[in-house]
Design a protein around this motif. Sequence first.
Motif, PDB file in Angstrom:
ATOM      1  N   LYS A 146      78.785  31.989  22.435  1.00 18.90           N
ATOM      2  CA  LYS A 146      78.820  33.210  21.826  1.00 18.90           C
ATOM      3  C   LYS A 146      78.055  34.505  22.531  1.00 18.90           C
ATOM      4  O   LYS A 146      77.368  34.284  23.704  1.00 18.90           O
ATOM      5  CB  LYS A 146      77.803  33.012  20.548  1.00 18.90           C
ATOM      6  N   GLU A 147      78.446  35.750  22.031  1.00 20.18           N
ATOM      7  CA  GLU A 147      77.650  37.001  22.541  1.00 20.18           C
ATOM      8  C   GLU A 147      76.116  36.579  22.209  1.00 20.18           C
ATOM      9  O   GLU A 147      75.798  35.967  21.159  1.00 20.18           O
ATOM     10  CB  GLU A 147      78.231  38.217  21.900  1.00 20.18           C
ATOM     11  N   ALA A 148      75.279  37.008  23.091  1.00 14.99           N
ATOM     12  CA  ALA A 148      73.961  36.974  22.871  1.00 14.99           C
ATOM     13  C   ALA A 148      73.204  37.771  22.102  1.00 14.99           C
ATOM     14  O   ALA A 148      72.095  37.993  22.255  1.00 14.99           O
ATOM     15  CB  ALA A 148      73.353  36.709  24.377  1.00 14.99           C
ATOM     16  N   HIS A 149      73.822  38.434  21.147  1.00 17.78           N
ATOM     17  CA  HIS A 149      73.329  39.374  20.380  1.00 17.78           C
ATOM     18  C   HIS A 149      72.020  38.950  19.522  1.00 17.78           C
ATOM     19  O   HIS A 149      71.227  39.870  19.138  1.00 17.78           O
ATOM     20  CB  HIS A 149      74.355  40.154  19.484  1.00 17.78           C
ATOM     21  N   GLN A 150      71.987  37.739  19.183  1.00 13.81           N
ATOM     22  CA  GLN A 150      70.849  37.328  18.237  1.00 13.81           C
ATOM     23  C   GLN A 150      69.519  36.685  19.124  1.00 13.81           C
ATOM     24  O   GLN A 150      68.798  36.529  18.665  1.00 13.81           O
ATOM     25  CB  GLN A 150      71.455  36.034  17.535  1.00 13.81           C
ATOM     26  N   GLY A 151      69.871  36.705  20.470  1.00 14.93           N
ATOM     27  CA  GLY A 151      68.696  36.181  21.392  1.00 14.93           C
ATOM     28  C   GLY A 151      68.042  37.213  21.755  1.00 14.93           C
ATOM     29  O   GLY A 151      68.502  37.992  22.819  1.00 14.93           O
ATOM     30  N   ALA A 152      66.760  37.770  21.207  1.00 14.22           N
ATOM     31  CA  ALA A 152      66.051  38.485  21.857  1.00 14.22           C
ATOM     32  C   ALA A 152      65.476  38.340  23.116  1.00 14.22           C
ATOM     33  O   ALA A 152      65.263  39.489  23.955  1.00 14.22           O
ATOM     34  CB  ALA A 152      64.854  38.930  20.779  1.00 14.22           C
ATOM     35  N   ASN A 230      64.329  49.146  29.607  1.00 14.48           N
ATOM     36  CA  ASN A 230      65.623  50.058  29.420  1.00 14.48           C
ATOM     37  C   ASN A 230      65.826  50.048  27.873  1.00 14.48           C
ATOM     38  O   ASN A 230      66.664  49.182  27.635  1.00 14.48           O
ATOM     39  CB  ASN A 230      66.656  49.686  30.294  1.00 14.48           C
ATOM     40  N   ARG A 231      65.383  50.716  27.054  1.00 17.56           N
ATOM     41  CA  ARG A 231      65.671  50.730  25.791  1.00 17.56           C
ATOM     42  C   ARG A 231      67.159  50.896  25.197  1.00 17.56           C
ATOM     43  O   ARG A 231      67.358  49.989  24.520  1.00 17.56           O
ATOM     44  CB  ARG A 231      64.803  51.777  24.863  1.00 17.56           C
ATOM     45  N   ARG A 232      67.956  51.936  25.757  1.00 15.36           N
ATOM     46  CA  ARG A 232      69.171  51.777  25.547  1.00 15.36           C
ATOM     47  C   ARG A 232      69.907  50.397  25.758  1.00 15.36           C
ATOM     48  O   ARG A 232      70.869  50.047  25.086  1.00 15.36           O
ATOM     49  CB  ARG A 232      69.656  53.121  26.284  1.00 15.36           C
ATOM     50  N   LEU A 233      69.639  49.720  26.973  1.00 15.47           N
ATOM     51  CA  LEU A 233      70.314  48.500  27.255  1.00 15.47           C
ATOM     52  C   LEU A 233      69.873  47.438  26.400  1.00 15.47           C
ATOM     53  O   LEU A 233      70.563  46.732  26.202  1.00 15.47           O
ATOM     54  CB  LEU A 233      69.999  48.315  28.841  1.00 15.47           C
ATOM     55  N   LEU A 234      68.683  47.412  25.800  1.00 15.24           N
ATOM     56  CA  LEU A 234      68.085  46.341  25.072  1.00 15.24           C
ATOM     57  C   LEU A 234      68.825  46.657  23.538  1.00 15.24           C
ATOM     58  O   LEU A 234      69.111  45.571  23.494  1.00 15.24           O
ATOM     59  CB  LEU A 234      66.659  46.803  24.667  1.00 15.24           C
ATOM     60  N   VAL A 235      69.018  47.713  23.235  1.00 15.36           N
ATOM     61  CA  VAL A 235      69.693  47.942  22.158  1.00 15.36           C
ATOM     62  C   VAL A 235      71.163  47.417  22.020  1.00 15.36           C
ATOM     63  O   VAL A 235      71.896  46.711  21.207  1.00 15.36           O
ATOM     64  CB  VAL A 235      69.731  49.236  21.621  1.00 15.36           C
ATOM     65  N   ASP A 241      71.432  46.667  17.084  1.00 20.02           N
ATOM     66  CA  ASP A 241      70.139  46.255  16.195  1.00 20.02           C
ATOM     67  C   ASP A 241      69.043  46.962  16.793  1.00 20.02           C
ATOM     68  O   ASP A 241      68.002  46.466  17.454  1.00 20.02           O
ATOM     69  CB  ASP A 241      69.986  44.564  15.977  1.00 20.02           C
ATOM     70  N   GLU A 242      68.670  48.115  16.259  1.00 22.10           N
ATOM     71  CA  GLU A 242      67.449  48.975  16.648  1.00 22.10           C
ATOM     72  C   GLU A 242      66.444  48.225  15.894  1.00 22.10           C
ATOM     73  O   GLU A 242      65.466  48.354  16.809  1.00 22.10           O
ATOM     74  CB  GLU A 242      67.740  50.393  15.894  1.00 22.10           C
ATOM     75  N   ALA A 243      66.413  47.675  14.839  1.00 25.76           N
ATOM     76  CA  ALA A 243      65.200  47.242  14.287  1.00 25.76           C
ATOM     77  C   ALA A 243      64.857  46.026  15.253  1.00 25.76           C
ATOM     78  O   ALA A 243      63.257  45.898  15.478  1.00 25.76           O
ATOM     79  CB  ALA A 243      65.319  46.799  13.046  1.00 25.76           C
ATOM     80  N   THR A 247      61.230  45.428  17.471  1.00 21.64           N
ATOM     81  CA  THR A 247      60.161  44.466  17.089  1.00 21.64           C
ATOM     82  C   THR A 247      60.053  43.509  18.593  1.00 21.64           C
ATOM     83  O   THR A 247      59.078  43.065  18.932  1.00 21.64           O
ATOM     84  CB  THR A 247      61.222  43.057  16.179  1.00 21.64           C
ATOM     85  N   ALA A 248      61.286  43.688  19.296  1.00 26.40           N
ATOM     86  CA  ALA A 248      61.301  42.593  20.829  1.00 26.40           C
ATOM     87  C   ALA A 248      60.076  43.621  21.610  1.00 26.40           C
ATOM     88  O   ALA A 248      59.449  43.112  22.528  1.00 26.40           O
ATOM     89  CB  ALA A 248      62.558  42.804  21.264  1.00 26.40           C
ATOM     90  N   VAL A 249      60.385  44.981  21.657  1.00 28.11           N
ATOM     91  CA  VAL A 249      59.260  45.850  22.501  1.00 28.11           C
ATOM     92  C   VAL A 249      57.944  45.548  22.008  1.00 28.11           C
ATOM     93  O   VAL A 249      57.013  45.581  22.840  1.00 28.11           O
ATOM     94  CB  VAL A 249      59.939  47.249  22.309  1.00 28.11           C
ATOM     95  N   ARG A 250      57.801  45.560  20.759  1.00 29.15           N
ATOM     96  CA  ARG A 250      56.416  45.364  20.146  1.00 29.15           C
ATOM     97  C   ARG A 250      55.728  43.992  20.629  1.00 29.15           C
ATOM     98  O   ARG A 250      54.540  43.862  21.084  1.00 29.15           O
ATOM     99  CB  ARG A 250      56.281  45.418  18.821  1.00 29.15           C
TER     100      ARG A 250
END
Length: 361
Positions: A146-152, A230-235, A241-243, A247-250
Amino acid sequence: MYLQLHLLTSYPPSNLNRDDMGRPKAATMGGAPRLRVSSQSLKRAWRTSAIFQEHLDGALSTRTRRMAGEVLTRLTAQGVEEKVATASAEAIGKALYGKVDPKEKFQAGQLAFIGPAERAAVDALVAEVVKTGKAVDEKTALGVVKEAHQGADIALFGRMLAARPHFNVEAAVDVAHAITVHKAVIEDDFFTAVDDLQTRAEEDDAGSGAGFMGETGFGAGLYYLYLCINRRLLVENLGGDEALADTAVRALAEAAAKVGPGGKRTSFGSHAYALVVLAERGPMLPRSLSTAFLKPVGGTDMLPTATAALLTTAESMDRAYGATAEDRYLLDVAGGGGSLAGLIGFLGGEAGNRTPAPAAA
C-alpha cells in the motif's frame, strides 16, 4: 516550511551506541576526537519509544524481514494445509519484499517498514485463506503493498522497497549523528562478577574472589544533535493529513528531547533530557550549526559556553547570509527560559521567544 532542532544533551559515563568491537562510536572533528551517536540509533530509539506509542498509536509501522514467516506460522497454527500455507506465505512475501527464502523460514534479504495498512491487508488475506482453504494468488498478494500514508514513522524517516520502488518514501526528516561538543576519549571499565556459590577455600586457591572478569568501553560528554523536518514533504507523505503531520512533529520533538539510545542502559543508567533546544522555522534552506563546535569547547563549565557558541553561530549565519530562519524558540533548562510545551507550541505555529538577528545590509 522547514522546522530545525538543535539540541545539547549531557550524558554521564555510558555506552549509548556501540561499534563492531562493542566500544562507543567515535569520530574526529576539528582535529579532535569526539564521541558519536549514529542517526540510525537515535531514530530507532525515538520510533520505539513510549512517546511515539502514546501519540501515534495505530499509525506506526513494523520494521521486519519476517512478515512472510509470520504468515506461515499463523496459517499452520489455524490448521491450514501445509501446501496452501506455504504457497500463501511465499506469495505475500514476494509481494512485500520481492524475494524470500523458503529455506530460512521465508525471511527476506532486506528489512522493510510494513505500514499499518499493509499489516491490515495481510491480516485480511490470512483470514481469507483460513476461511476458504485456498492459497493466495500472485495478483491478490500484490494488493497488500500500500501507499504508506498511514505510517507516520515511514513518513518521517522514509522507506526503501528495492522490488517495489513505486512505494518508496523519501524521508521528511534529516537526522545528523550526535557528536560531543568537546574533545572526548573512550575509557575502559574493568569489572568482575562474583560466583555466589564459590567457597572461601576456592577463593583462596584461585587467588581471587571473582567468578568472571571483563572490561567494557564507555565515555561521557555533552552532545550536539541536529535534525531538520521538511513539513511540506511530511504532509505529502501522509496523503495530506495535516493533523497527523502535526502529531508526528510533536512526538518527534518530545522524543528527541527526552529519549536516547538504550545501549548498556542498565549498566550505566544513561537516561537524560536535553538541556538546550533551539528550534527554528521558515522557508529558508536549512543548515546545521555544528560549526559552532569545530573548535572543541573547553573548561569545566561547558554548557553555558556551548549554548553561547550555538546562539552566536546562528546570529553570525544571519549576518552573513541574511535571515536563516523566520522565528526561533529557545528552551534553556539551566538558563530558565522556555519549556517543552512552549517548544511544541512553536513547532505548531505559535510565536517564538527569540528574534533572529537582523540581516546584513
